[in-house]
Structure formats: C-alpha cells, structure tokens
Write a protein that holds these residues in place. Structure first.
Motif, mmCIF file in Angstrom:
data_model
loop_
_atom_site.group_PDB
_atom_site.id
_atom_site.type_symbol
_atom_site.label_atom_id
_atom_site.label_comp_id
_atom_site.label_asym_id
_atom_site.label_seq_id
_atom_site.Cartn_x
_atom_site.Cartn_y
_atom_site.Cartn_z
ATOM 1 N N ARG A 20 0.822 -1.208 0.000
ATOM 2 C CA ARG A 20 0.000 0.000 0.000
ATOM 3 C C ARG A 20 0.856 1.259 0.000
ATOM 4 N NH1 ARG A 20 -4.990 -1.280 4.251
ATOM 5 N NH2 ARG A 20 -5.845 -3.087 3.107
ATOM 6 N N ALA A 21 2.156 1.080 0.120
ATOM 7 C CA ALA A 21 3.046 2.240 0.159
ATOM 8 C C ALA A 21 3.043 2.947 -1.189
ATOM 9 C CB ALA A 21 4.456 1.788 0.508
ATOM 10 N N THR A 22 3.174 4.253 -1.139
ATOM 11 C CA THR A 22 3.271 5.039 -2.371
ATOM 12 C C THR A 22 4.516 5.915 -2.289
ATOM 13 O OG1 THR A 22 1.822 6.737 -1.400
ATOM 14 C CG2 THR A 22 0.785 5.049 -2.791
ATOM 15 N N PRO A 23 5.212 6.106 -3.389
ATOM 16 C CA PRO A 23 4.950 5.452 -4.680
ATOM 17 C C PRO A 23 5.335 3.968 -4.652
ATOM 18 C CG PRO A 23 7.025 6.637 -4.780
ATOM 19 C CD PRO A 23 6.422 6.956 -3.437
ATOM 20 N N LEU A 24 4.801 3.222 -5.597
ATOM 21 C CA LEU A 24 5.161 1.814 -5.709
ATOM 22 C C LEU A 24 6.637 1.693 -6.056
ATOM 23 C CD1 LEU A 24 2.099 0.543 -7.801
ATOM 24 C CD2 LEU A 24 2.411 0.464 -5.313
ATOM 25 N N ARG A 25 7.263 0.638 -5.590
ATOM 26 C CA ARG A 25 8.690 0.447 -5.833
ATOM 27 C C ARG A 25 8.912 -0.788 -6.708
ATOM 28 N NH1 ARG A 25 11.727 1.740 -0.047
ATOM 29 N NH2 ARG A 25 11.026 3.929 0.107
ATOM 30 N N ALA A 26 9.655 -0.594 -7.772
ATOM 31 C CA ALA A 26 9.976 -1.706 -8.673
ATOM 32 C C ALA A 26 11.268 -2.377 -8.224
ATOM 33 C CB ALA A 26 10.115 -1.192 -10.102
ATOM 34 N N LYS A 27 11.398 -3.657 -8.570
ATOM 35 C CA LYS A 27 12.612 -4.399 -8.236
ATOM 36 C C LYS A 27 13.720 -4.150 -9.252
ATOM 37 C CE LYS A 27 12.233 -8.685 -7.094
ATOM 38 N NZ LYS A 27 11.842 -10.120 -7.147
ATOM 39 N N SER A 28 13.340 -4.062 -10.524
ATOM 40 C CA SER A 28 14.355 -3.877 -11.557
ATOM 41 C C SER A 28 13.723 -3.295 -12.814
ATOM 42 C CB SER A 28 15.035 -5.213 -11.891
ATOM 43 O OG SER A 28 14.102 -6.114 -12.475
ATOM 44 N N GLN A 29 14.570 -2.761 -13.682
ATOM 45 C CA GLN A 29 14.133 -2.290 -14.998
ATOM 46 C C GLN A 29 15.267 -2.549 -15.986
ATOM 47 O OE1 GLN A 29 13.868 1.884 -15.755
ATOM 48 N NE2 GLN A 29 15.243 2.459 -14.085
ATOM 49 N N GLU A 30 14.911 -3.042 -17.176
ATOM 50 C CA GLU A 30 15.923 -3.315 -18.200
ATOM 51 C C GLU A 30 15.297 -3.224 -19.585
ATOM 52 O OE1 GLU A 30 17.407 -7.322 -18.416
ATOM 53 O OE2 GLU A 30 15.545 -8.153 -17.611
ATOM 54 N N TRP A 31 16.143 -2.896 -20.579
ATOM 55 C CA TRP A 31 15.710 -2.830 -21.962
ATOM 56 C C TRP A 31 15.793 -4.210 -22.600
ATOM 57 C CZ3 TRP A 31 13.147 1.164 -23.729
ATOM 58 C CH2 TRP A 31 13.370 2.425 -23.188
ATOM 59 N N ILE A 32 14.715 -4.590 -23.306
ATOM 60 C CA ILE A 32 14.667 -5.864 -24.017
ATOM 61 C C ILE A 32 14.097 -5.617 -25.408
ATOM 62 C CG2 ILE A 32 13.501 -8.118 -24.142
ATOM 63 C CD1 ILE A 32 13.737 -8.364 -21.166
ATOM 64 N N ARG A 33 14.708 -6.220 -26.406
ATOM 65 C CA ARG A 33 14.187 -6.155 -27.773
ATOM 66 C C ARG A 33 13.079 -7.186 -27.888
ATOM 67 N NH1 ARG A 33 14.897 -2.154 -31.641
ATOM 68 N NH2 ARG A 33 14.542 -3.010 -33.718
ATOM 69 N N SER A 34 11.865 -6.745 -28.165
ATOM 70 C CA SER A 34 10.706 -7.632 -28.142
ATOM 71 C C SER A 34 9.987 -7.633 -29.482
ATOM 72 C CB SER A 34 9.739 -7.186 -27.037
ATOM 73 O OG SER A 34 8.606 -8.027 -26.973
ATOM 74 N N TYR A 35 9.594 -8.824 -29.915
ATOM 75 C CA TYR A 35 8.833 -8.986 -31.161
ATOM 76 C C TYR A 35 7.457 -9.542 -30.816
ATOM 77 C CZ TYR A 35 7.570 -10.519 -35.891
ATOM 78 O OH TYR A 35 6.928 -10.701 -37.094
ATOM 79 N N THR A 36 6.412 -8.937 -31.356
ATOM 80 C CA THR A 36 5.042 -9.346 -31.039
ATOM 81 C C THR A 36 4.554 -10.407 -32.012
ATOM 82 O OG1 THR A 36 4.549 -7.140 -30.191
ATOM 83 C CG2 THR A 36 2.670 -8.561 -30.726
ATOM 84 N N PRO A 37 4.232 -11.610 -31.538
ATOM 85 C CA PRO A 37 3.702 -12.640 -32.437
ATOM 86 C C PRO A 37 2.314 -12.273 -32.923
ATOM 87 C CG PRO A 37 3.596 -13.374 -30.157
ATOM 88 C CD PRO A 37 4.344 -12.078 -30.152
ATOM 89 N N SER A 38 1.973 -12.741 -34.120
ATOM 90 C CA SER A 38 0.677 -12.390 -34.704
ATOM 91 C C SER A 38 -0.465 -13.218 -34.130
ATOM 92 C CB SER A 38 0.733 -12.574 -36.230
ATOM 93 O OG SER A 38 1.116 -13.894 -36.566
ATOM 94 N N GLU A 39 -0.169 -14.406 -33.648
ATOM 95 C CA GLU A 39 -1.227 -15.271 -33.118
ATOM 96 C C GLU A 39 -1.562 -14.847 -31.692
ATOM 97 O OE1 GLU A 39 -2.106 -20.034 -32.343
ATOM 98 O OE2 GLU A 39 -0.328 -19.399 -33.461
#
Length: 218
Positions: free
Chosen positions: A139-158
C-alpha cells in the motif's frame, strides 16, 4: 509482477487526451544492464554481422551458378528475400554438388540459415521495451519496482501465443520473441560463425558439370 513499458519515444493515449486514468507512480531502481544507447549500439553490431551472412550466401549462390559476381548479384537481387535465396541455394546445390557428403553439409547449413534468419527478422522488426519487474503488492506510495531493463521484443501475430508470451513463464517462448542485449550479442556470434562456415564450404565444395536432361531412346 512483470510489466512491459514501451520506449519513452512512443506516444501514450493519455498524452493524446483520451481521458485515461493516470497510472500509479512507480519508484524505479537504477537500470539493469545496458542503457538504451548501448542497446542501439549492440543492435548495430548485430546488423553488421548479419551483412556478413548475406555476403556469404551470395558467394555460395555465385559458386553454384558458376558465373561472374555481377551476373550473380543480378540474380540474387531479383530473387530478393533470404528465404528465396536459401531455397535457390538448396536447389542449385542438389544440381551442382559432386559429392553426397557436400549435399548433406549444405542441408545442415541451410537449416542453420533458416533458424538464424527467423531470429534476424524478429530482432530487426522488434522494438526496445523497458521491462519493469515489480515486487510484492504494498500500500506504500509510490510503488517500488525491483528492476528495470531494456529488451528487444517482437510481437507474435497469433493471439494465443501473444497472451502466453505476456505471462512470461514459458522460457522457450521468451527466447523466441524476447531478446535482451546479451542474447543479441550471442546471436551475432552465431551469425558470424555461420557466415564463416558458408564461405569455407563455398570455397571447398566441388561442382560437377551441369546435367542436361536427354530424351530417353527406346
């Protein structure tokens, strides 16, 4: 909980004034892995190496056509896609290679090329996404993330595949559509090895004279 956030250069619906509720504030930790600029550099290195694969395939087709470089390039550019070039190289190899062992080697190389080209298309036509991993609910604000990283992502059509991919639990599926910078480097090394193997094969393979089909005499 894992949340994917598109790159800062994208335009959100909120900024266009569609009246969406404001998402909760998230306190982000330092970036895990390379910066976006470093990711772009990694992608550039991969593209340079893939150019070596395209050159190797061109040399292989030129060998099978047994012609000059310019004539071979005219044929290759007319054919266009790597898929079509791979099919042409396979068929020409069956026609021209003198040794059965070389024909088997060609099949293995073309299987490697098919797999590498699939990865290439997904890496090149994908997009960088900032993937944020959240911790336990609080319930604490702001929310805290554990990690962040850049990933090259491809979206499948199905859609079913896309929904499973979003869950992030299928490791095989993740490897097929999500490419962290270190995996792109690994694919670049594999592509370099493939290019070298194709060129070595093209230089060493022995051709037999073209066979001209003859009518059967009764």
């Amino acid at each position: 909980m894992r949340r994917s956030i598109s790159s800062p250069s994208s335009v959100s619906l909120l900024s266009l004034g569609f009246g969406m509720s404001k998402p909760p504030d998230i306190e982000l930790p330092p970036l895990t892995g390379p910066s976006r600029e470093e990711c772009d550099y990694t992608l550039g290195v991969y593209m340079r190496v893939w150019g070596a694969v395209e050159t190797a395939v061109s040399q292989l087709i030129q060998k099978f056509l047994d012609t000059d470089p310019i004539s071979a390039q005219i044929v290759i550019r007319t054919v266009g896609s790597m898929h079509a070039q791979r099919e042409m190289a396979s068929e020409l190899g069956l026609h021209r290679l003198a040794k059965a062992s070389d024909r088997q080697t060609l099949k293995k190389l073309m299987r490697r090329l098919k797999s590498a080209n699939t990865k290439r298309n997904r890496i090149v036509h994908g997009a960088w996404q900032l993937v944020i991993v959240m911790g336990e609910k609080t319930r604490a604000t702001p929310l805290r993330a554990k990690s962040q990283e850049w990933i090259r992502s491809y979206t499948p059509s199905e859609d079913a595949v896309f929904q499973e991919l979003m869950q992030g639990k299928n490791k095989k599926l993740n490897a097929a559509y999500k490419f962290p910078p270190d995996s792109i480097i690994s694919h670049a090394k594999s592509s370099q090895s493939l290019a070298e193997d194709i060129i070595s094969f093209a230089n060493a393979a022995q051709l037999r004279p073209p066979r001209i089909p003859q009518h059967v005499e009764w």
